[in-house]
Design a protein around this motif. Sequence first.
Motif, PDB file in Angstrom:
ATOM      1  N   GLY A  15       0.821  -1.215   0.000  1.00  0.00           N
ATOM      2  CA  GLY A  15       0.000   0.000   0.000  1.00  0.00           C
ATOM      3  C   GLY A  15       0.850   1.259   0.000  1.00  0.00           C
ATOM      4  O   GLY A  15       0.551   2.223  -0.716  1.00  0.00           O
ATOM      5  N   LEU A  18       2.322   1.618  -3.426  1.00  0.00           N
ATOM      6  CA  LEU A  18       1.266   1.967  -4.374  1.00  0.00           C
ATOM      7  C   LEU A  18       0.878   3.443  -4.254  1.00  0.00           C
ATOM      8  O   LEU A  18       0.760   4.149  -5.258  1.00  0.00           O
ATOM      9  N   VAL A  19       0.696   3.937  -3.040  1.00  0.00           N
ATOM     10  CA  VAL A  19       0.308   5.343  -2.870  1.00  0.00           C
ATOM     11  C   VAL A  19       1.422   6.263  -3.345  1.00  0.00           C
ATOM     12  O   VAL A  19       1.175   7.321  -3.911  1.00  0.00           O
ATOM     13  N   ALA A  24      -3.140   8.267  -3.963  1.00  0.00           N
ATOM     14  CA  ALA A  24      -4.068   7.751  -2.965  1.00  0.00           C
ATOM     15  C   ALA A  24      -5.325   7.133  -3.564  1.00  0.00           C
ATOM     16  O   ALA A  24      -5.910   6.222  -2.981  1.00  0.00           O
ATOM     17  N   THR A  26      -5.652   5.114  -5.874  1.00  0.00           N
ATOM     18  CA  THR A  26      -5.460   3.730  -6.337  1.00  0.00           C
ATOM     19  C   THR A  26      -5.488   2.708  -5.205  1.00  0.00           C
ATOM     20  O   THR A  26      -5.366   1.520  -5.463  1.00  0.00           O
ATOM     21  N   LEU A  27      -5.632   3.164  -3.981  1.00  0.00           N
ATOM     22  CA  LEU A  27      -5.522   2.280  -2.825  1.00  0.00           C
ATOM     23  C   LEU A  27      -6.810   1.510  -2.541  1.00  0.00           C
ATOM     24  O   LEU A  27      -7.496   1.755  -1.556  1.00  0.00           O
ATOM     25  N   THR A  28      -7.124   0.556  -3.389  1.00  0.00           N
ATOM     26  CA  THR A  28      -8.263  -0.318  -3.131  1.00  0.00           C
ATOM     27  C   THR A  28      -7.749  -1.607  -2.505  1.00  0.00           C
ATOM     28  O   THR A  28      -6.594  -2.001  -2.725  1.00  0.00           O
ATOM     29  N   ILE A  32      -4.338  -3.694  -3.757  1.00  0.00           N
ATOM     30  CA  ILE A  32      -3.271  -4.013  -2.799  1.00  0.00           C
ATOM     31  C   ILE A  32      -3.075  -5.526  -2.728  1.00  0.00           C
ATOM     32  O   ILE A  32      -1.942  -6.014  -2.765  1.00  0.00           O
ATOM     33  N   HIS A  50     -11.557  -1.209   4.965  1.00  0.00           N
ATOM     34  CA  HIS A  50     -10.650  -0.503   4.065  1.00  0.00           C
ATOM     35  C   HIS A  50      -9.988   0.661   4.803  1.00  0.00           C
ATOM     36  O   HIS A  50      -8.785   0.913   4.658  1.00  0.00           O
ATOM     37  N   LEU A  54      -5.983   1.658   5.192  1.00  0.00           N
ATOM     38  CA  LEU A  54      -5.514   2.985   4.789  1.00  0.00           C
ATOM     39  C   LEU A  54      -4.897   3.730   5.973  1.00  0.00           C
ATOM     40  O   LEU A  54      -3.899   4.434   5.809  1.00  0.00           O
ATOM     41  N   ILE A  57      -1.396   2.485   6.534  1.00  0.00           N
ATOM     42  CA  ILE A  57      -0.511   3.037   5.504  1.00  0.00           C
ATOM     43  C   ILE A  57      -0.192   4.495   5.830  1.00  0.00           C
ATOM     44  O   ILE A  57       0.961   4.929   5.749  1.00  0.00           O
ATOM     45  N   LEU A 104      -3.055  11.152   1.638  1.00  0.00           N
ATOM     46  CA  LEU A 104      -3.642  10.095   2.447  1.00  0.00           C
ATOM     47  C   LEU A 104      -3.540  10.416   3.937  1.00  0.00           C
ATOM     48  O   LEU A 104      -4.503  10.239   4.692  1.00  0.00           O
TER      49      LEU A 104
END
Length: 195
Positions: A15, A18-19, A24, A26-28, A32, A50, A54, A57, A104
């Motif tokens: 995560g 990815l972020v 931010a 894209t953080l599904t 992940i 979820h 998050l 992260i 985020l």
Amino acid sequence: MVGDTGLRARLVQVGVDLVRSDGAATLTLREIARRAGVSHGAPRRYFPTHLALLSEIARTGFADLTAQITQTLADCPDDPRARLAALARRYVDFGCRDRGMFELMFRHDLLESNHLGLRDSSLPLFEMAVDLISRARPGTGTPPTVLAGALWTNLHGIVELRNWGSLRLATGTDDVEPLLHAALEAHLGPMRPSP
């Protein structure tokens, strides 16, 4: 096979990566899990919602920013104003360089839900600013928490305006240094010349 704590840490690290690479939005949980190489239901074993994932992260972002500011202050002279300027520069630099994580970290729904004590992760940074302001401007009549809140709001706004491209539109440049100088003078008063 990765153990439970290993997989939990891997999900958080995926995560974070990815972020930082894609932002931010894209953080599904599904993305992940896919990038971690596990089933889309696997994250739910460690993070019931979820928002919980998050939040973890985002806590990583606060830990990273706190470590960067702590290191920056360790390299500064013991002058509260100089240290506050260094803190402000590091904060703005982090926000401009690590946009997805910064976004985020300050999401209202995450801070409001306070999963895993996320709000508490942000407090040490604010407390550093309050301490430095109380030493740089003793006895002003305005509580240091108010001055620190006003300065923080100013710094956060500089980051957001620069990241949105509005700063360039308004000032003709993305250079944040003149704004940092002005914000510090506005909240601490003008720099006194050295004797």
